[in-house]
Design an enzyme around this catalytic site. Sequence first.
Site, short mmCIF file in Angstrom:
data_model
loop_
_atom_site.label_atom_id
_atom_site.label_comp_id
_atom_site.label_asym_id
_atom_site.label_seq_id
_atom_site.Cartn_x
_atom_site.Cartn_y
_atom_site.Cartn_z
N GLU A 181 -4.26 -9.06 -0.15
CA GLU A 181 -4.79 -8.83 1.19
C GLU A 181 -6.30 -8.68 1.08
OE1 GLU A 181 -2.53 -6.12 3.63
OE2 GLU A 181 -4.36 -5.36 4.55
N GLU A 207 0.83 -1.21 0.00
CA GLU A 207 0.00 0.00 0.00
C GLU A 207 0.86 1.27 0.00
OE1 GLU A 207 -2.80 -0.39 3.21
OE2 GLU A 207 -3.84 -2.06 2.24
#
Length: 797
Positions: A488, A411
């Site tokens: 994820e 991220e």
Amino acid sequence: MIRIFYAFIFFLSISQVYAQGRKVQDFNAGWQFTLNDSLQFRHVDFNANDWKEVTLPHDWSIAFDFGADFPAGNAGGALPGGIGWYRKEFQVATTEKGKNLSIDFGGAYRYTEVWINGQYLGKHINGYLSFRYDLTPYLRYGAKNVIAVRVDNSLQPNSRWYSGSGIYRDVHLVWTNPIYVEQDETFITTPLVAEDKGIIRVRTQIHNPNNKGLFLQYRVLDNQGKVVAQKKTALKRNTVDEQIAVSSPQLWDVVSPYLYTVALSVQDDKGVTIDHLDYRTGFRTIAFDIDKGFVLNGKPLKLLGVCLHHDLGALGAAFNKSAAKRQLLMMKDMGANAIRTAHNPPATELLDLCDELGLLVYDEAYDMWQKRKNKFDYHLDFKEHHIADLKAFIKRDRNHPSVILWSIGNEIREQFDSTGTVLTQEMSSVVKHLDDTRPVTAALTETNFDKNFIAQAKTLDVLGFNYKYEDYDKLRKEFVGVPLIASETTSGLQTRGVYDALHDTIQFWPASSKDKFVTTGNADFTVSAYDNVAAYWGTSHERAWLEVKKRDFMGGIFVWTGFDYLGEPVPYPFPARSSYYGIVDLAGIPKDVYYMYQSEWTDKEVLHLLPHWNWKAKDVIDVWAYYNQADEVELFLNGRSLGKATKTNECLHASWKVPFESGELKVVKYRGGKVVQECIQRTAGQASHLRTQVDHERFATGDKRDLYFVTVELLDAKGVPVVQEDVELTFVADGNHEILGTDNGFQADLRGLTNHKRQTFKGKAVAVVQKKELAKGGYIRVLSALGETKVELPEAK
């Protein structure tokens, strides 16, 4: 992972320098520690007798009670950082002159400075990577030597989760001759994997300062220690690139993780071994396909993965191989075949375990690059250190057959500007130069190609996307020709054993990015375990898995998370201090959703009934059953059928609404019209006594630090588990054992995890016990208002 022989037997005629070869010494015991700070502590003559004696690995933060005022905040675990010093004295015999001695640190969090005999060796920045210093020039032979280590974790917040503090991984002393195999430069691969033949390629460097004429012997041993191939070549140069053929190789896979040993021996012209290193490897092929997903040994295999943070519950960040093996085996029993090391390099021993157990590893380097996520995180050091750290990471882990993916970031905020393109290209190039056998990925969030600058670099071999399950089909069109994985997913929130009235749709706690915490949650800081609550960016476990399951092109899923972990306690403020995301709670007790995965990911007979059956007379209860390998399931209340039900392609559990009636709730599983399994929940009376279970042998690793996990459960007079009341337990060890920590899995229990007293939560608690060195047999006692229970601890295996 490298296996290094501790001692060797040689011909008596060889020199003393060669006779001892390479030696690795455990350097974990006998350290002195203080949380004070002074540069005087580095001096040889400093008196540290009043410091605390500790054994490494060591995490000083975990010893505290949780507090609201610690600068890491509850997101960082509500525990302190600070500055700690370690010192250790040791001697080196005069007969060791002429050898090289280095000290290897498996990891320390975080800014770590090291001195030997007052001489400064350097500062290591990254809190998750191994590092090494050469001690040889500064040794005092036949006299006292002192290692002093300063670990600085005072700048906080520096992590989005609990980091731990101190020298929290193993430390070793490594002795070599002046001529030796350069461990970090050794790379072993299997470029040919066929039914009748396999090729092992060895690339390494020999440290040979005087260019002495040498030979390198290669031996390949099977998993029984039998030599199946060997070769001996003269070293014409100090850089080696050699191949060894193995007939009819056994494959390494997730079912049968067959490991070979590659034994390298540097020898002189008389055949005397100067240095020796053993490496484990496995014959396997990996690929990612845009249509078939992940392919192992030529066959499509869906990655059934979980993300794991590095802490081990009550042990904090202090690594213990037995505790790690417990986590991995529980995930494997659930059906997982893959682990993501979120979001940092793990202990090398974790990768050893994955090699042995057959777990595929998504190995991750960074949680941030130049753009910060916390005020004092790695972004402060990224520009100067990220390339060197990335190289060290790849070189350290690339010999593990379990590793299938290199992740350069999670991220990353550079997704959103052109710096992301430049950095991605730079780091991908570094990785591929050091390892040309595995793909490079990153865990992304931006789903539009024209806005995702990391993807625009076009150097990632696999694209991982976090969450975004509703966009999987769009991703395939947006990022054409690149394999995809769900790096994820989920972020479901649950507290074990808590069941709120069910709602028809998933609840998002907090509801959006505008809210830091949930405003309509439970007053006791719990979350229902019905798999119907998630963070606003996530979804339920069932929905996340279904969306990957139905798409062959999605290479796999990595659920956030396998275990609860310290820190990041979404959706609550303090006193919540650990996560709600885990499929298993922090104490290592499975939540109900564990059995949903087991019913989907394994061929085991699974039937799990929830919730417990202790309610008020007028309550209408949502009853669920997770199951597999059945045509239907039927629910009975006190012998009366409440009807049959099935799961569907869009719902992975059977369900009923049942008015509470004290007694017995039973679910029966049918296959071919026959009963094949049943599961029962009974109404419990008051707690009468304790039931204990000791788990040790299955999680043992042969290390003297192997652990016993003692689970305590409340029962009524009829032996029915009690969940509607709790009692305080006191764990008392005999002289042969030490209680390292206790836990109950409740995310807002503020008592420190090293405390020997623990309130049960929903009728359960766990103690972590370690046998003292050379101790035999023994027991612990569990004291409570219900009396005393003596728990026998079996002999260590």
